[in-house]
Motif scaffolding. Structure first.
Motif, short mmCIF file in Angstrom:
data_model
loop_
_atom_site.label_atom_id
_atom_site.label_comp_id
_atom_site.label_asym_id
_atom_site.label_seq_id
_atom_site.Cartn_x
_atom_site.Cartn_y
_atom_site.Cartn_z
N ALA A 141 27.25 -22.76 9.27
CA ALA A 141 28.31 -22.62 9.63
C ALA A 141 29.23 -21.75 10.53
N LEU A 142 28.92 -21.13 10.76
CA LEU A 142 29.58 -19.69 11.77
C LEU A 142 28.93 -20.01 12.30
N GLY A 143 27.30 -19.90 12.66
CA GLY A 143 26.37 -20.13 13.68
C GLY A 143 26.31 -21.03 14.54
N ASN A 144 26.66 -22.22 13.97
CA ASN A 144 27.49 -23.15 14.38
C ASN A 144 28.32 -23.76 15.94
N VAL A 145 29.46 -23.28 14.86
CA VAL A 145 30.05 -22.21 15.67
C VAL A 145 30.51 -21.20 16.89
N ILE A 146 29.07 -20.56 16.32
CA ILE A 146 28.83 -19.10 18.18
C ILE A 146 28.25 -19.86 18.79
N SER A 147 27.46 -20.95 18.10
CA SER A 147 26.89 -21.82 19.40
C SER A 147 27.62 -22.61 20.04
N ALA A 148 28.71 -23.12 19.95
CA ALA A 148 29.42 -24.02 20.58
C ALA A 148 30.41 -23.32 21.25
N LEU A 149 30.64 -22.60 20.45
CA LEU A 149 31.34 -21.47 21.73
C LEU A 149 30.60 -20.81 23.01
N VAL A 150 29.42 -21.30 23.52
CA VAL A 150 28.80 -20.04 24.02
C VAL A 150 27.64 -21.54 25.26
N ASP A 151 27.99 -22.20 24.55
CA ASP A 151 27.20 -23.16 25.31
C ASP A 151 28.42 -24.17 26.51
N GLY A 152 28.56 -23.95 27.32
CA GLY A 152 29.91 -24.66 27.92
C GLY A 152 30.04 -25.87 27.92
N ARG A 153 28.41 -26.79 27.92
CA ARG A 153 28.42 -28.70 27.46
C ARG A 153 29.43 -29.24 26.61
N SER A 154 29.22 -28.27 24.61
CA SER A 154 29.95 -29.09 24.17
C SER A 154 31.46 -29.09 24.08
N THR A 155 31.93 -30.55 24.15
CA THR A 155 32.95 -30.60 23.68
C THR A 155 34.20 -30.33 22.11
N HIS A 156 32.91 -29.99 21.09
CA HIS A 156 34.23 -29.62 20.44
C HIS A 156 33.26 -28.50 19.59
N VAL A 157 34.15 -27.50 18.66
CA VAL A 157 33.18 -26.63 18.05
C VAL A 157 33.96 -26.88 16.44
N PRO A 158 32.67 -26.89 15.68
CA PRO A 158 32.68 -27.71 13.84
C PRO A 158 33.61 -25.89 13.05
N TYR A 159 34.68 -25.68 13.70
CA TYR A 159 36.06 -24.52 12.78
C TYR A 159 36.12 -25.78 11.19
N ARG A 160 35.73 -26.28 11.18
CA ARG A 160 36.35 -27.31 9.36
C ARG A 160 35.12 -27.15 9.05
N ASP A 161 33.93 -26.45 9.57
CA ASP A 161 32.97 -26.53 8.38
C ASP A 161 32.52 -26.51 7.36
N SER A 162 32.87 -25.08 7.42
CA SER A 162 33.65 -24.76 6.33
C SER A 162 35.21 -23.67 6.35
N LYS A 163 35.23 -22.96 5.08
CA LYS A 163 36.71 -21.88 4.96
C LYS A 163 35.99 -20.30 5.57
N LEU A 164 35.38 -20.14 6.21
CA LEU A 164 35.03 -18.92 6.87
C LEU A 164 35.60 -18.82 8.00
N THR A 165 34.22 -20.17 8.59
CA THR A 165 35.08 -20.51 10.23
C THR A 165 36.77 -21.07 10.39
#
Length: 470
Positions: A288-312
């Motif tokens: 989930a942390l990796g997915n958040v990082i990928s979403a943040l660096v991908d300019g095309r992403s409109t959603h950052v999945p912070y809620r996928d885990s308590k860590l993120t």
């Protein structure tokens, strides 16, 4: 000029970048080969160039003519690196900013057994082997001791995320599950998380040691004391200072120091039963942390999945939000860990592209120091009020004593005057009797007519002699 990605606003131009956005700082540390790896005849597949900030990885199964992969980071540290060097170079500037009111996060990421906990905590009894966390304690309180015209309050909390459940490591009942909450004034927080006010580095280190005793660790084939949870040590530094307007202003900096559990492969760790379940939860949250990082660096992403885990969710401000962040990627040099080391380097390389928007936290509503100052002011006002009342009571007692003395003097004068008047009236009596007046009071008067000289007259049990005025 190309646009650079910045969270929340999503696009941050170069001009605005200088003003608002700041990249996550990423450093890589490579540990030496372990005794077990040396005994097994493992080869070193890494080359570290600390001057260029580059680390090169060689695929042990690739043909000799295949080019090696090169990664560049803000800093890289080889197997001979010292704990203090890493702190001074990568962490000290961030802790300094926390003292000025910024939020800061340091987290160590990497495969299990690569030295994350050693980098973060080290050996506290050996000054040369103290990790990031104890060195930050010393740094914070040394700076506070040197400050002038400033008041500080430092408090600490310690939690772990074990199998997606948040536990308070400083609470007696640390099996109690805590909840994540969100407040519009101060963001994400853990409800009912205990907080300890500390006055020096020794006290806060004692707090950390107490928490470490409750942390979840276990044996695996890759690490005898493998962290089975993600641990976050939170230090909150509140500073009160008189501003140009003559008012006290409070800055609050929060320092999150995160020791992530390592990613694991069951085939290498030999995890079974409970350990296997723990590994699955660890890998899930790291994914989930990796997915958040990928979403943040991908300019095309409109959603950052912070809620996928308590860590993120807890690291939401640290990744793309209001914080300065340092990521320490820990890797091992052994050829049998090639896949895990390559994955860590790619992970860290993506994290470099995250842009945060740190800002100074001035006069926040949840500042505990302000509550303390208000309570002190209330108590001072109460003491002053009590002092004024006591002073007023003392003044009244003094005035009462003066009035009593004055009244006593006036009564004495009145009595003397009254005695004189009574004697005069007695001498002018028409019936020829003489009265002896005692004290000017009627009950003490004794009157008699003309009688024989020196003959006593007794009245009310008292006898007096008379005389004949003729």
């Amino acid at each position: 000029m190309s646009d650079l990605h910045c969270p929340q606003s999503r696009v941050c131009t170069a001009g605005r970048l200088r003003k608002h956005c700041e990249a996550v700082r990423v450093v890589v540390r490579c540990r030496p080969l372990s005794r077990r790896e040396e005994t097994a005849g493992c080869e070193n597949i890494l080359e570290v160039d600390d001057k260029l900030g580059q680390i090169t990885i060689r695929n042990p199964k690739a043909p000799p003519d295949e080019p090696m992969k090169v990664f560049t980071f803000d800093s890289v540290y080889g197997w001979n690196s010292k704990q203090r060097d890493i702190y001074d170079d990568a962490v000290r500037p961030l802790v300094e900013s926390v003292l000025h009111g910024f939020n800061g996060t340091i987290f160590a990421y990497g495969q299990t057994g690569t030295g994350k906990t050693y980098t973060m905590q080290g050996l506290s009894k050996d000054p040369e082997k103290r990790g990031v966390i104890p060195n930050s304690f010393e740094h914070i309180f040394t700076q506070i001791s040197r400050s002038q015209n400033q008041k500080y309050l430092v408090r600490s909390s310690y939690l772990e995320i074990y199998q997606e459940e948040i536990r308070d490591l400083l609470c007696k009942d640390n099996n109690k599950k805590l909840e994540l909450k969100e407040n519009p004034d101060y963001g994400i927080y853990v409800k009912d998380l205990s907080s300890v006010v500390t006055k020096n580095a020794t006290e806060i280190e004692h707090v950390m040691n107490i928490g470490n005793q409750s942390r979840s660790v276990g044996f695996t084939n890759m690490n005898e004391r493998s962290s089975r949870s993600h641990a976050i040590f939170l230090v909150t530094v509140e500073c009160s200072e008189r501003g140009p307007d003559g008012e006290d202003h409070i800055r609050v900096g929060k320092l999150n120091m995160v020791d992530l559990a390592g990613s694991e492969r069951q085939s290498k760790t030999g995890a079974k039963g409970k350990r296997l379940k723990e590994a699955a939860k660890i890998n899930l949250s790291l994914s989930a942390l990796g997915n958040v990082i990928s979403a943040l660096v991908d300019g095309r992403s409109t959603h950052v999945p912070y809620r996928d885990s308590k860590l993120t969710r807890l690291l939401q401000d640290s990744l793309g939000g209001n914080a300065k962040t340092v990521m320490i990627a820990a890797v091992g040099p052994a050829h049998k860990s090639f896949n895990e080391t390559l994955a860590t380097l790619r992970y860290a390389s993506r994290a470099k592209k995250i842009k945060n928007k740190p800002r100074i936290n001035e006069d926040p509503k949840d500042a505990l120091l302000r509550e303390f100052q208000q309570e002190i002011a209330r108590l001072k006002a109460q003491l002053e009020e009590q002092g004024m009342l006591a002073k007023e009571r003392r003044k009244r007692r003094r005035d009462s004593k003066r009035l009593s003395k004055s009244m006593a003097g006036m009564e004495e004068e009145i009595l003397w005057e009254k005695n004189g008047d009574v004697w005069k009236m007695a001498e002018e009596a028409e019936d020829g009797r003489h009265c002896l007046i005692e004290g000017g009071q009627e009950k003490a008067s004794f009157c008699y007519g003309i009688q024989e000289a020196n003959q006593p007259i007794c009245t009310d049990g008292r006898c007096h002699r008379y005389w004949d005025p003729i």
